[in-house]
Design an enzyme around this catalytic site. Structure first.
Site, PDB file in Angstrom:
ATOM      1  N   SER A 209       0.811  -1.530  -0.049  1.00 23.16           N
ATOM      2  CA  SER A 209       0.022   0.026  -0.052  1.00 23.16           C
ATOM      3  C   SER A 209       0.936   1.059   0.112  1.00 23.16           C
ATOM      4  CB  SER A 209      -0.909   0.013   1.320  1.00 23.16           C
ATOM      5  OG  SER A 209      -1.563   1.403   1.522  1.00 23.16           O
TER       6      SER A 209
ATOM      7  N   THR B 292      31.015  38.677  27.587  1.00 25.34           N
ATOM      8  CA  THR B 292      29.750  38.123  28.055  1.00 25.34           C
ATOM      9  C   THR B 292      28.692  39.183  27.962  1.00 25.34           C
ATOM     10  OG1 THR B 292      30.066  38.315  30.318  1.00 25.34           O
ATOM     11  CG2 THR B 292      30.358  36.146  29.401  1.00 25.34           C
TER      12      THR B 292
ATOM     13  N   ASN C  94       0.589   3.422   1.770  1.00 27.00           N
ATOM     14  CA  ASN C  94       0.785   3.571   3.336  1.00 27.00           C
ATOM     15  C   ASN C  94       2.013   2.879   4.074  1.00 27.00           C
ATOM     16  OD1 ASN C  94      -1.275   5.173   3.130  1.00 27.00           O
ATOM     17  ND2 ASN C  94      -2.807   3.549   3.977  1.00 27.00           N
TER      18      ASN C  94
ATOM     19  N   SER D 187      28.296  46.856  -2.111  1.00 36.96           N
ATOM     20  CA  SER D 187      27.771  47.992  -1.946  1.00 36.96           C
ATOM     21  C   SER D 187      27.591  48.486  -3.439  1.00 36.96           C
ATOM     22  CB  SER D 187      27.820  48.885  -0.929  1.00 36.96           C
ATOM     23  OG  SER D 187      26.814  50.315  -1.087  1.00 36.96           O
TER      24      SER D 187
END
Length: 469
Positions: A141, A188, A143, A319
């Site tokens: 199948s 940090t 499935n 750019s």
């Protein structure tokens, strides 16, 4: 002009191009699903996986006395041709489809059937001699075929992704060794913390990638469980009692993968939890890669007005208005890959939740999303390694300068002066712009010899015994 042959199914007759190896149900799916614009042929591993499944099913049915040996031999030869890369262009159904993958299964059934008919000396479409459903799809199948094939293809994709991740890990590790003597300031919350080496930073990124290779390997092991023999809902209707065992053994033999049959085929036919888990690991990989790329962009920011501790290799002008500007385009594209993978994870989550009763019909979008995530992550890892990490250079003087002028050095004074006095020194350094070294010396808290030892950055990058007497 295109010539056609007439094929029929339960809905009626359909014209199929006479040279096409696909048939009526594939043609209907082509007409129904104009969604992603991506055909099954875009995923050769999925086609090969379908061929492995059909080959194993044919051999199993033949060995159980259910399928004529001549038919089985022709089906097997057709499958072997698919595995060699032939006829992949005949897999024309859109990967986004309704029907829980039925259109994919039928595309495979019809292509294999029509090629097998040719090998038997017949014409395409002579289904009275060999039938795509009665023979090629015997004991099967959608499935059980579709999820089993999907898992075989995913295992192979996972292995390639893991190779790419190991390659990236190696690139970070190499830079860790190269930059082992470059002292810099750790941070940090984007604020100065304590000294470390640039090598430690890069080595840590390699370790992060290596950990996720392990997580991916763990997730891969779960993908090896298949549900061949389940047929429609897991009860095995229309399959021989020995079929599940036999077809699984044939699949293991042909794929060389350690596939195992699910102990409960009803559960396996409706449960898509393995895809959710795999997608979660892919999201974890994506999030870590994106974090690392954020760091690369921060550390290379500038070149004059940013952190500028490292230089990324210039890949293209940045750019159309600012001359000389070069952008971190490789980390940027990896960031975007990560965003897409996180989005795919949400798609997979919702699709897995959307199953009802004995089947989840949303597996096509699950498979599509997993393939897309893994393909993009694999390419992102290779691109990041080759076009960015391998060409990174360190601005050694800049790194050293920031360490020597950082107030974060005051942390090393805690064991000798205490937290409150060290805080007082930090505040004065902030207010006056003076160095921690000069302020301590001026106040007479420690001798120059003691300060030279305590505030030497190289002494702060690993644990050290401190004699407080």
């Amino acid at each position: 002009m295109v010539k056609y042959r007439i094929e029929h199914d339960s809905l009626g007759e359909v014209q199929v191009p006479v040279d096409a190896y696909y048939g009526v149900q594939t043609k209907r799916a082509m007409d129904n699903f104009h969604i992603s614009g991506i055909q099954l042929s875009h995923y050769p591993r999925l086609i090969n996986a379908l061929a492995y499944v059909k080959l194993a099913a044919s051999d199993a049915n033949s060995s159980l006395g259910l399928l004529d040996e001549d038919k089985s031999r022709a089906i097997s030869r057709a499958c072997e041709e698919l595995l060699s890369g032939k006829l992949h262009d005949q897999f024309v159904v859109d990967v986004m489809q309704g029907g829980a993958g039925t259109s994919t299964n039928m595309n495979a059934n019809e292509v294999i059937c029509n090629r097998a008919l040719e090998l038997m000396g017949y014409q395409k479409g002579e289904y009275d001699k060999l039938h795509p459903l009665n023979d090629v799809n015997m004991s099967q199948s959608t499935n059980d075929v579709y999820p089993s094939a999907l898992k075989i293809a995913l295992i192979l994709e996972i292995r390639e992704l893991m190779d790419a991740m190991r390659y990236l890990k190696k690139a970070f590790a190499a830079k860790g060794t190269e930059f082992a003597d470059v002292i810099k300031m750790g941070r940090t919350q984007l604020q100065d913390a304590v000294p470390m080496t640039l090598g430690q930073e890069f080595s840590a990124w390699g370790v992060m990638i290596g950990e996720d290779v392990q997580r991916l390997d763990e997730a891969q092991s779960l993908v090896h469980e298949i549900n061949m023999g389940a047929t429609a809902i897991g009860t095995g209707l229309n399959a021989h009692p020995d079929y599940t065992r036999t077809v699984t053994e044939k699949l293991v033999e042909s794929t060389t993968l350690q596939l195992v049959s699910s102990p409960d085929l009803v559960e396996a036919t409706q449960d898509t939890g393995v895809y959710v888990q795999l997608s979660g690991v892919l999201k974890r990989v994506a999030v870590k890669l994106s974090k690392i790329c954020n760091d690369l962009r921060l550390l290379s920011s500038g070149p004059r007005c940013g952190v500028n501790e490292i230089n990324l290799p210039p890949m293209q002008p940045g750019s159309t208005i600012m001359p000389g500007k070069v952008n971190p385009v490789i980390p940027e594209v990896v960031n975007q890959v990560a965003f897409a993978v996180v989005g795919n994870d949400m798609t997979i989550t919702m699709a897995s939740e959307a199953g009802q009763l004995e089947l989840n019909v949303m597996e096509p979008v699950i498979g599509y999303s997993l393939f897309q995530s893994m393909n993009m992550l694999r390419r992102a890892c290779l691109t990041l390694a080759d076009s960015c990490v391998s060409g990174i250079t360190a601005n050694r003087d800049r790194c050293r300068e920031m360490v020597e002028h950082s107030i974060g050095l005051v942390t090393a004074l805690n064991p000798f002066l205490g937290y409150e006095k060290s805080t007082e020194i930090a505040k004065e350094a902030m207010k006056t712009g003076g160095s921690v070294y000069a302020i301590v010396l001026e106040k007479g808290y420690l001798s120059q010899e003691e300060l030279d030892d305590i505030l030497r950055p190289e002494n702060m990058i690993k644990p050290r015994y401190i004699n407080r007497s």
